[in-house]
Design a protein around this motif. Structure first.
Motif, PDB file in Angstrom:
ATOM      1  N   ILE A 259       0.839  -1.209   0.000  1.00 23.32           N
ATOM      2  CA  ILE A 259       0.000   0.000   0.000  1.00 23.32           C
ATOM      3  C   ILE A 259       0.866   1.247   0.000  1.00 23.32           C
ATOM      4  CG2 ILE A 259      -1.676   1.331   1.344  1.00 23.32           C
ATOM      5  CD1 ILE A 259      -2.765  -1.369   2.394  1.00 23.32           C
ATOM      6  N   LEU A 260       1.884   1.266   0.863  1.00 19.82           N
ATOM      7  CA  LEU A 260       2.760   2.435   0.948  1.00 19.82           C
ATOM      8  C   LEU A 260       3.521   2.662  -0.363  1.00 19.82           C
ATOM      9  CD1 LEU A 260       4.145   1.993   4.585  1.00 19.82           C
ATOM     10  CD2 LEU A 260       2.477   3.671   3.788  1.00 19.82           C
ATOM     11  N   TRP A 289      -7.793  -2.074   1.111  1.00 24.26           N
ATOM     12  CA  TRP A 289      -7.003  -0.842   0.958  1.00 24.26           C
ATOM     13  C   TRP A 289      -5.899  -1.030  -0.075  1.00 24.26           C
ATOM     14  CZ3 TRP A 289      -6.364   0.497   6.882  1.00 24.26           C
ATOM     15  CH2 TRP A 289      -7.626   0.878   7.381  1.00 24.26           C
ATOM     16  N   CYS A 290      -5.371  -2.227  -0.152  1.00 20.13           N
ATOM     17  CA  CYS A 290      -4.332  -2.518  -1.144  1.00 20.13           C
ATOM     18  C   CYS A 290      -4.921  -2.396  -2.562  1.00 20.13           C
ATOM     19  CB  CYS A 290      -3.794  -3.931  -0.917  1.00 20.13           C
ATOM     20  SG  CYS A 290      -2.327  -4.316  -1.881  1.00 20.13           S
ATOM     21  N   LEU A 299      -3.721  10.863  -3.450  1.00 16.09           N
ATOM     22  CA  LEU A 299      -3.814  10.493  -2.043  1.00 16.09           C
ATOM     23  C   LEU A 299      -5.191  10.842  -1.479  1.00 16.09           C
ATOM     24  CD1 LEU A 299      -0.287  11.622  -0.767  1.00 16.09           C
ATOM     25  CD2 LEU A 299      -1.152   9.279  -0.894  1.00 16.09           C
ATOM     26  N   LYS A 300      -5.727  11.974  -1.906  1.00 20.67           N
ATOM     27  CA  LYS A 300      -7.041  12.395  -1.423  1.00 20.67           C
ATOM     28  C   LYS A 300      -8.105  11.383  -1.821  1.00 20.67           C
ATOM     29  CE  LYS A 300     -10.347  16.198  -1.583  1.00 20.67           C
ATOM     30  NZ  LYS A 300     -10.675  17.539  -2.148  1.00 20.67           N
ATOM     31  N   GLU A 301      -8.037  10.936  -3.070  1.00 18.72           N
ATOM     32  CA  GLU A 301      -9.008   9.935  -3.536  1.00 18.72           C
ATOM     33  C   GLU A 301      -8.900   8.651  -2.723  1.00 18.72           C
ATOM     34  OE1 GLU A 301      -9.623   7.082  -7.401  1.00 18.72           O
ATOM     35  OE2 GLU A 301      -8.991   9.160  -7.767  1.00 18.72           O
ATOM     36  N   PHE A 302      -7.656   8.211  -2.445  1.00 21.11           N
ATOM     37  CA  PHE A 302      -7.458   6.991  -1.662  1.00 21.11           C
ATOM     38  C   PHE A 302      -8.052   7.135  -0.270  1.00 21.11           C
ATOM     39  CE2 PHE A 302      -4.976   4.808   1.621  1.00 21.11           C
ATOM     40  CZ  PHE A 302      -5.243   3.497   1.287  1.00 21.11           C
ATOM     41  N   GLN A 303      -7.779   8.282   0.387  1.00 18.72           N
ATOM     42  CA  GLN A 303      -8.277   8.476   1.748  1.00 18.72           C
ATOM     43  C   GLN A 303      -9.795   8.509   1.788  1.00 18.72           C
ATOM     44  OE1 GLN A 303      -5.329  11.805   2.550  1.00 18.72           O
ATOM     45  NE2 GLN A 303      -5.396  10.866   4.576  1.00 18.72           N
ATOM     46  N   GLU A 304     -10.405   9.120   0.790  1.00 18.02           N
ATOM     47  CA  GLU A 304     -11.877   9.182   0.754  1.00 18.02           C
ATOM     48  C   GLU A 304     -12.466   7.782   0.573  1.00 18.02           C
ATOM     49  OE1 GLU A 304     -12.648  11.874  -2.410  1.00 18.02           O
ATOM     50  OE2 GLU A 304     -12.391  13.686  -1.161  1.00 18.02           O
ATOM     51  N   GLN A 305     -11.890   7.021  -0.364  1.00 23.59           N
ATOM     52  CA  GLN A 305     -12.374   5.675  -0.598  1.00 23.59           C
ATOM     53  C   GLN A 305     -12.069   4.753   0.603  1.00 23.59           C
ATOM     54  OE1 GLN A 305     -10.491   4.587  -4.279  1.00 23.59           O
ATOM     55  NE2 GLN A 305     -12.106   5.554  -5.534  1.00 23.59           N
TER      56      GLN A 305
END
Length: 309
Positions: A259-260, A289-290, A299-305
């Protein structure tokens, strides 16, 4: 605690199995406990009855191991109507496993023992017998090199105020050099290493005779084979569980790293987000999450999802 396989002949009195066998044997149980208690406590012990605790849990690592301590009831004079009067209860337990909180361990068992001696609805607490929780260890539980540590409840503000709750916790350390007699020191040495070489007086000679007497009994040899089988299965289950946990932790770590790696390509990862990912233990969340990290365009899209998942 790892179990070192030994033959029955190699066992010492402090080994759970042999201690339980000695205390529960019909012939030697009572004299063994009387001699042991009178020497440990340096006073005579009257008429007693042995209640040997013998519990074998399921072969699963989450359960506690065999409970093989010994409960001894000491009687006084018969009451009116021929009822037995229990004066003292002695809970005897060899404890060779380091790392446990002995004080809280014994507090727990003290409560369990006391509850057995009060009937439902009974309110005369003066009938509750004195209780001595006796723990014998091959390591120093308090680090002061004493053979014997006697713990009683007291009033902190008035140390000489008598607080007669009838409970004592007594810890015996087999390697201690202070706070006891030579007789006690020799007995403790023998309990830890029950060989002919450590038979140094008549009291220990009697106990050694009891040890030799029970070790040759066919039923004891058979029971020891069963005991060893239980220990082997318990250790195998614990090893399998440990291997499973290690594999799960490795998989968790790999998922977090993947993920990182995905997110680093999208920009600098906020410390709070990185910390949350590294602390997450749910494998299903990490799998999801992976997947999201691999498809995210920012990053914003990932955090929202991530929050919606």
């Amino acid at each position: 605690m790892s179990y070192q396989r030994r033959t029955l002949e190699e066992l010492n009195v402090l080994d759970d199995f042999l201690f339980h066998v000695l205390a529960s044997d019909r012939e030697v149980g009572v004299p063994f406990c009387q001699i042991l208690l009178s020497t440990l406590l340096q006073r005579s012990i009257g008429q007693i009855r042995i209640v040997a605790q013998h519990m074998i849990p399921a072969f699963t690592p989450e359960h506690r191991g065999i409970r093989m301590d010994v409960e001894v009831e000491e009687f006084g004079e018969l009451q009116a109507g021929g009822e037995e009067s229990i004066l003292n209860i002695y809970d005897l337990e060899p404890h060779l496993q380091r790392g446990e909180n002995l004080a809280r361990h014994n507090r727990f068992y003290q409560a369990k023992i006391d509850s057995r001696y009060m009937s439902s609805g009974e309110d005369d607490f003066s009938r509750l017998p004195n209780l001595y929780v006796i723990t014998i260890t091959n390591y120093d539980p308090f680090g002061r090199d004493y053979m014997m540590y006697t713990i009683r409840n007291c009033c902190q503000e008035i140390p000489d105020l008598e607080y007669k709750d009838g409970v004592q916790f007594i810890y015996f350390y087999t390697g201690g050099c202070k706070g006891g007699s030579r007789e006690l020191q020799e007995l403790l040495r023998y309990l830890q290493s029950s060989t002919e070489r450590n038979v140094t007086n008549d009291i220990i000679r009697k106990i050694h005779g009891f040890v030799n007497q029970v070790k040759i009994l066919p039923e004891v040899k058979q029971e020891y084979m069963t005991f060893e089988h239980f220990i082997a299965m318990k250790q195998r289950a614990a090893a399998e569980e440990a291997a499973k946990e290690a594999a799960e932790e490795t998989a968790r770590t790999v998922r977090v790293e993947v993920i990182l790696d995905f997110l680093q390509e999208l920009g600098e990862i906020p410390a709070a987000l990185k910390e949350r990912l590294q602390e997450e233990a749910d494998p299903e969340k990490l799998r999801e999450w992976c997947r999201l990290a691999g498809k995210a365009r920012s990053l914003k899209e990932f955090q929202e999802q991530m929050e919606e998942s």
